[in-house]
Design an enzyme around this catalytic site. Sequence first.
Site, PDB file in Angstrom:
ATOM      1  N   ASN A   9     -17.579 -16.128  55.430  1.00 18.99           N
ATOM      2  CA  ASN A   9     -18.177 -17.183  54.608  1.00 18.99           C
ATOM      3  C   ASN A   9     -17.717 -16.957  53.181  1.00 18.99           C
ATOM      4  O   ASN A   9     -18.173 -16.030  52.518  1.00 18.99           O
ATOM      5  CB  ASN A   9     -19.712 -17.098  54.705  1.00 18.99           C
ATOM      6  CG  ASN A   9     -20.408 -18.062  53.752  1.00 18.99           C
ATOM      7  OD1 ASN A   9     -19.769 -18.953  53.175  1.00 18.99           O
ATOM      8  ND2 ASN A   9     -21.707 -17.898  53.599  1.00 18.99           N
ATOM      9  N   TRP A  10     -16.799 -17.804  52.741  1.00 21.63           N
ATOM     10  CA  TRP A  10     -16.241 -17.628  51.390  1.00 21.63           C
ATOM     11  C   TRP A  10     -17.206 -18.076  50.298  1.00 21.63           C
ATOM     12  O   TRP A  10     -16.980 -17.842  49.143  1.00 21.63           O
ATOM     13  CB  TRP A  10     -14.901 -18.375  51.283  1.00 21.63           C
ATOM     14  CG  TRP A  10     -13.737 -17.588  51.807  1.00 21.63           C
ATOM     15  CD1 TRP A  10     -13.787 -16.534  52.682  1.00 21.63           C
ATOM     16  CD2 TRP A  10     -12.352 -17.779  51.476  1.00 21.63           C
ATOM     17  NE1 TRP A  10     -12.515 -16.060  52.904  1.00 21.63           N
ATOM     18  CE2 TRP A  10     -11.617 -16.798  52.192  1.00 21.63           C
ATOM     19  CE3 TRP A  10     -11.663 -18.682  50.668  1.00 21.63           C
ATOM     20  CZ2 TRP A  10     -10.219 -16.707  52.099  1.00 21.63           C
ATOM     21  CZ3 TRP A  10     -10.267 -18.585  50.579  1.00 21.63           C
ATOM     22  CH2 TRP A  10      -9.557 -17.606  51.285  1.00 21.63           C
ATOM     23  N   LYS A  11     -18.276 -18.804  50.670  1.00 24.78           N
ATOM     24  CA  LYS A  11     -19.238 -19.322  49.678  1.00 24.78           C
ATOM     25  C   LYS A  11     -18.481 -20.127  48.612  1.00 24.78           C
ATOM     26  O   LYS A  11     -17.519 -20.788  48.941  1.00 24.78           O
ATOM     27  CB  LYS A  11     -20.046 -18.162  49.096  1.00 24.78           C
ATOM     28  CG  LYS A  11     -20.660 -17.278  50.200  1.00 24.78           C
ATOM     29  CD  LYS A  11     -21.654 -16.293  49.697  1.00 24.78           C
ATOM     30  CE  LYS A  11     -22.245 -15.513  50.866  1.00 24.78           C
ATOM     31  NZ  LYS A  11     -23.295 -14.602  50.481  1.00 24.78           N
ATOM     32  N   HIS A  95     -27.784 -21.723  55.473  1.00 21.07           N
ATOM     33  CA  HIS A  95     -27.622 -20.427  54.801  1.00 21.07           C
ATOM     34  C   HIS A  95     -28.750 -20.259  53.790  1.00 21.07           C
ATOM     35  O   HIS A  95     -29.182 -21.228  53.166  1.00 21.07           O
ATOM     36  CB  HIS A  95     -26.258 -20.365  54.110  1.00 21.07           C
ATOM     37  CG  HIS A  95     -25.924 -18.985  53.650  1.00 21.07           C
ATOM     38  ND1 HIS A  95     -26.467 -18.442  52.508  1.00 21.07           N
ATOM     39  CD2 HIS A  95     -25.149 -18.023  54.197  1.00 21.07           C
ATOM     40  CE1 HIS A  95     -26.020 -17.201  52.380  1.00 21.07           C
ATOM     41  NE2 HIS A  95     -25.213 -16.923  53.387  1.00 21.07           N
ATOM     42  N   GLU A  97     -28.776 -19.229  50.905  1.00 18.02           N
ATOM     43  CA  GLU A  97     -28.448 -19.715  49.552  1.00 18.02           C
ATOM     44  C   GLU A  97     -28.651 -21.224  49.451  1.00 18.02           C
ATOM     45  O   GLU A  97     -29.043 -21.736  48.407  1.00 18.02           O
ATOM     46  CB  GLU A  97     -27.011 -19.292  49.199  1.00 18.02           C
ATOM     47  CG  GLU A  97     -26.943 -17.789  48.941  1.00 18.02           C
ATOM     48  CD  GLU A  97     -25.611 -17.132  49.258  1.00 18.02           C
ATOM     49  OE1 GLU A  97     -24.598 -17.845  49.417  1.00 18.02           O
ATOM     50  OE2 GLU A  97     -25.594 -15.887  49.355  1.00 18.02           O
ATOM     51  N   GLU A 165     -29.421 -13.265  58.887  1.00 18.25           N
ATOM     52  CA  GLU A 165     -29.010 -12.695  57.606  1.00 18.25           C
ATOM     53  C   GLU A 165     -30.250 -12.378  56.774  1.00 18.25           C
ATOM     54  O   GLU A 165     -30.803 -13.273  56.106  1.00 18.25           O
ATOM     55  CB  GLU A 165     -28.137 -13.695  56.840  1.00 18.25           C
ATOM     56  CG  GLU A 165     -26.878 -14.096  57.574  1.00 18.25           C
ATOM     57  CD  GLU A 165     -25.816 -14.621  56.623  1.00 18.25           C
ATOM     58  OE1 GLU A 165     -24.764 -13.997  56.536  1.00 18.25           O
ATOM     59  OE2 GLU A 165     -26.063 -15.626  55.934  1.00 18.25           O
ATOM     60  N   GLY A 171     -25.129  -9.664  49.820  1.00 19.70           N
ATOM     61  CA  GLY A 171     -24.476  -9.427  48.534  1.00 19.70           C
ATOM     62  C   GLY A 171     -25.075  -8.275  47.743  1.00 19.70           C
ATOM     63  O   GLY A 171     -24.813  -8.131  46.554  1.00 19.70           O
ATOM     64  N   SER A 211     -23.909  -7.775  53.748  1.00 21.22           N
ATOM     65  CA  SER A 211     -23.161  -6.579  53.300  1.00 21.22           C
ATOM     66  C   SER A 211     -22.384  -5.895  54.427  1.00 21.22           C
ATOM     67  O   SER A 211     -22.251  -4.671  54.453  1.00 21.22           O
ATOM     68  CB  SER A 211     -24.109  -5.583  52.608  1.00 21.22           C
ATOM     69  OG  SER A 211     -24.697  -6.187  51.466  1.00 21.22           O
TER      70      SER A 211
END
Length: 249
Positions: A9-11, A95, A97, A165, A171, A211
Amino acid sequence: MTRTLIAGNWKMNGLKASLGEIRDAAAGVGRGKAGVEALLCVPATLVSLAAEAAHGSALKVGGETCHDAESGAHTGDISAEMLADAGASHVIVGHSERRTDHGETNEIVAGQAAAALRAGLTPIICIGESLGQRKAGETLDFVSHQIAGSIPEGAKAEEIVIAYEPIWAIGTGEVASPDQIDEVHTAIRSRLAERFGADGAALIPLLYGGSMKPGNAAEILEVTDVNGGLIGGASLKAADFLAIYGQAK
Ligand code: 13P
């Protein structure tokens, strides 16, 4: 047997200059290996270019979210059909985020996952608790509630992927322990078995995210009921992504 999926997942990272990483990842994945899928989910601006860069390899390309509608007056949004048209095979939905930044509820996430299925994409439905919820002992109840609300009505087991997650591990460099992952993944599989039956639940890849790196991937992938990973930071470099993919069976 449950499929294994190693997904990046490059976000909100990556410019055209980053396509070399996709090319390198595609070259490393090559024709792929039996039972293990490799996927990079990239910003919408890069989906078609990444799909071209991965063409001819077993590396798949996905989006990071989608709207629930097929088209219409939703300025700035991207539909699942658009992602499919650009060459995506998967899309991440829900997600943490997005749940935090955009107030996406389980109901919204279920709508997005349904849109993905409508467009022929595989939704990767994300769930996971906050540190506060873990400390309060609410983890299993919370993720069970997210599963119940985020998987759309009528979805078939073979069409979906779930990613667990824990928000506190995203992160942060702090990885959930194998025991913590085991406890939650076992609970997720039980919830899925209640809905899809044991045979159906066994078809759904359960990814761990938070992570994950080349140095801890083997230990995580060994955990019962872990069928792959959803990798953020370490997926931005082809070498790291491939080092994780290389450890997947
Ligand atoms: P990190 O691997 O950077 O912790 O991110 C995990 C994640 O959020 C993947 O979706």
